[in-house]
Design an enzyme around this catalytic site. Structure first.
Site, short mmCIF file in Angstrom:
data_model
loop_
_atom_site.label_atom_id
_atom_site.label_comp_id
_atom_site.label_asym_id
_atom_site.label_seq_id
_atom_site.Cartn_x
_atom_site.Cartn_y
_atom_site.Cartn_z
CD GLU A 1 -3.22 -6.69 -3.43
OE1 GLU A 1 -4.17 -6.09 -2.87
OE2 GLU A 1 -2.07 -6.24 -3.42
N GLY B 1 0.56 0.18 -2.77
CA GLY B 1 1.35 1.02 -1.87
C GLY B 1 2.35 0.19 -1.09
CG ASP C 1 -2.87 -8.09 -0.46
OD1 ASP C 1 -2.53 -9.17 -0.98
OD2 ASP C 1 -2.11 -7.10 -0.38
CE LYS D 1 2.09 -3.16 -3.56
NZ LYS D 1 2.39 -4.30 -2.68
CE LYS E 1 -1.75 -6.00 3.22
NZ LYS E 1 -1.04 -6.40 1.99
CB SER F 1 -3.90 -1.47 2.84
OG SER F 1 -3.51 -2.79 3.12
CE LYS G 1 -4.08 -4.43 0.08
NZ LYS G 1 -3.08 -4.15 -0.98
CG ASP H 1 1.16 -6.83 -4.75
OD1 ASP H 1 2.17 -6.41 -5.34
OD2 ASP H 1 0.93 -6.52 -3.56
O1 SMG Z 1 1.04 1.77 1.44
O2 SMG Z 1 -1.06 1.64 1.90
C1 SMG Z 1 0.05 1.14 1.79
C2 SMG Z 1 0.21 -0.33 2.07
C3 SMG Z 1 -0.63 -1.14 1.17
O3 SMG Z 1 -1.19 -3.35 1.77
C4 SMG Z 1 -0.38 -2.63 1.29
N1 SMG Z 1 0.81 -3.10 0.81
O4 SMG Z 1 0.84 -6.40 -0.48
O5 SMG Z 1 -0.14 -4.67 -1.17
C5 SMG Z 1 0.59 -5.21 -0.36
C6 SMG Z 1 1.18 -4.47 0.82
C7 SMG Z 1 2.67 -4.59 0.83
C8 SMG Z 1 3.35 -3.97 1.99
S1 SMG Z 1 3.05 -4.79 3.43
C9 SMG Z 1 4.16 -4.29 4.61
MG MG Z 2 -0.59 -6.76 -2.06
#
Ligand code: SMG
Ligand code: MG
Length: 375
Positions: free
Chosen positions: A221, A298, A196, A270, A170, A142, A168, A246
């Site tokens: 996402e 994650g 995402d 999750k 953001k 991510s 992925k 999510d």
């Molecule tokens: O653990 O690789 C990881 C993070 C993956 O992007 C990730 N998590 O919305 O999916 C999500 C985010 C939530 C945590 S953001 C601080």
């Molecule tokens: Mg997410």
């Protein structure tokens, strides 16, 4: 083998991130993590230790939970209910806590610690309990929002060089179409790519988000707020790229409803968000019967949660690469002696007893900011 609850310890650790991780809701530079250590005592009086990791962030910015709140609710409302139980095991944790509304991340941390302890008491692994046969799983990464497209491309190139098989990105309004297009051009048409939004868009953004259809993404996402299931259903009809939920998915029942409504074409699972690994398995099973692909999300877990996630993601319905990257993607050093690594784009499914990690107690003590015993 049944258990009584022995000593319980709540520990807070501070782990700096190797680089800031920015999402549409904020930027993380350090993780302040709550760990739960429990002892389960069997009929012979033998104690087994187990550890759980609470994935709540410092602020209620991803979901309503936050780490101080999780510690409070565990101490004052959840643990007393587990203490009152005479036969404790992971399967009874959620039912015992069901009268307390919400707080899935706090509940999941307790269930996880009990699960780890009971697996260790029985000298078996989480992977064995789940009955998984895969020995490795594909690893996705991510990538946060960056100040410029150039910086984003440099970060993505680094992860491609590390071998990650799926990227992925953001996104948020103003950091989306152009940046995704630039990354698609950089990595070529064949590398799996997804985005995402962490709830950053609104129902009226359908035409804008449809522009992402040009980039052959695996999924979008959580584009809309978590309570807007109907909005996601409309969007799924408007946009070709599959919509993945999510934040919206907090239980198996709610996931079934979202699928029924056409709001959830792919599910991010999750364990912390849904109240624990056992509910996560139920959501997996549901999605398999509904033909909905799932992948494991994650929460910047330490080696504790990362090991458990890697075992979970070996279940057959996890057909898409998860956000289970190497520990070094976030942390220079992990609190376990056997951190998750990536090799040829894959992560090994842990086979050790319990959830599949061993703690590095020296380093754990070094990064501990507070330890409390809870009666
Ligand atoms: O653990 O690789 C990881 C993070 C993956 O992007 C990730 N998590 O919305 O999916 C999500 C985010 C939530 C945590 S953001 C601080
Ligand atoms: Mg997410």
């Amino acid at each position: 083998m049944t258990f009584a609850l022995g000593a319980v310890e709540l520990r807070r650790i501070a782990l700096p991130l190797v680089s800031p991780f920015r999402t549409s809701f904020g930027s993380q530079t350090e993780r302040d993590i709550l760990l739960v250590r429990v002892e389960l005592i069997d009929e012979d009086g033998t104690a087994s230790e187990g550890w759980g990791e609470c994935v709540a962030l410092s602020e209620p910015s991803y979901s309503p939970e936050y780490v101080d709140g999780a510690e409070h609710v565990i101490t004052h409302h959840l643990l007393p209910r587990l203490r009152a139980a005479d036969r404790l095991e992971a399967a009874v944790v959620a039912p015992l806590l069901a009268k307390m509304h919400g707080h899935p991340m706090a509940k999941a941390a307790l269930e996880m610690a009990v699960l780890d302890a009971q697996l260790r008491a029985r000298s078996t692994s989480f992977a064995t309990m789940l009955g998984v046969t895969r020995t490795t799983i594909p690893s996705g990464v991510s990538v946060g929002i960056h100040d410029s497209t150039e910086e984003l491309l440099a970060a993505v190139q680094g992860y491609v060089d590390d071998g990650y098989v799926r990227i992925k990105l953001k996104i948020e309004p103003g950091f989306d179409i152009d940046q995704v297009g630039a990354v698609r051009e950089l990595i070529g048409p064949d590398t799996p790519l997804q985005v995402d939004a962490n709830t950053a868009y609104r129902r009226t953004d359908g035409a804008h988000l449809r522009r992402l259809d040009d980039f052959g993404l695996l999924l979008i996402e959580q584009p809309l707020p978590e309570d807007d299931i109907v909005g996601h259903a409309h969007l799924a009809a408007e946009v070709e790229t599959p919509i993945c939920l999510d934040e919206s998915l907090v239980s198996a029942a709610g996931t079934a409803d979202a699928i029924e409504l056409g709001a959830c074409e792919i599910a991010n699972i999750k364990p912390g968000r849904v109240g624990g690994y056992l509910e996560a398995v139920r959501i997996h099973d549901l999605c398999v019967t509904k033909d909905v692909p799932v992948w494991c999300g994650g929460m910047l877990e330490t080696g504790i949660g990362r090991a458990a996630n890697a075992a979970l993601a070996a279940l057959p319905g996890f057909t898409l690469p998860g956000d289970i990257s190497a520990s070094t993607r976030f942390y220079a050093q992990d609190i376990v002696t056997d951190p998750i690594t990536i090799s040829d784009g894959h992560v090994a499914v842990p086979t050790g007893v319990g959830l599949g990690f061993e703690l590095d107690m020296r380093f754990l003590d070094e990064v501990t900011t507070r330890t409390r015993s809870v009666p």
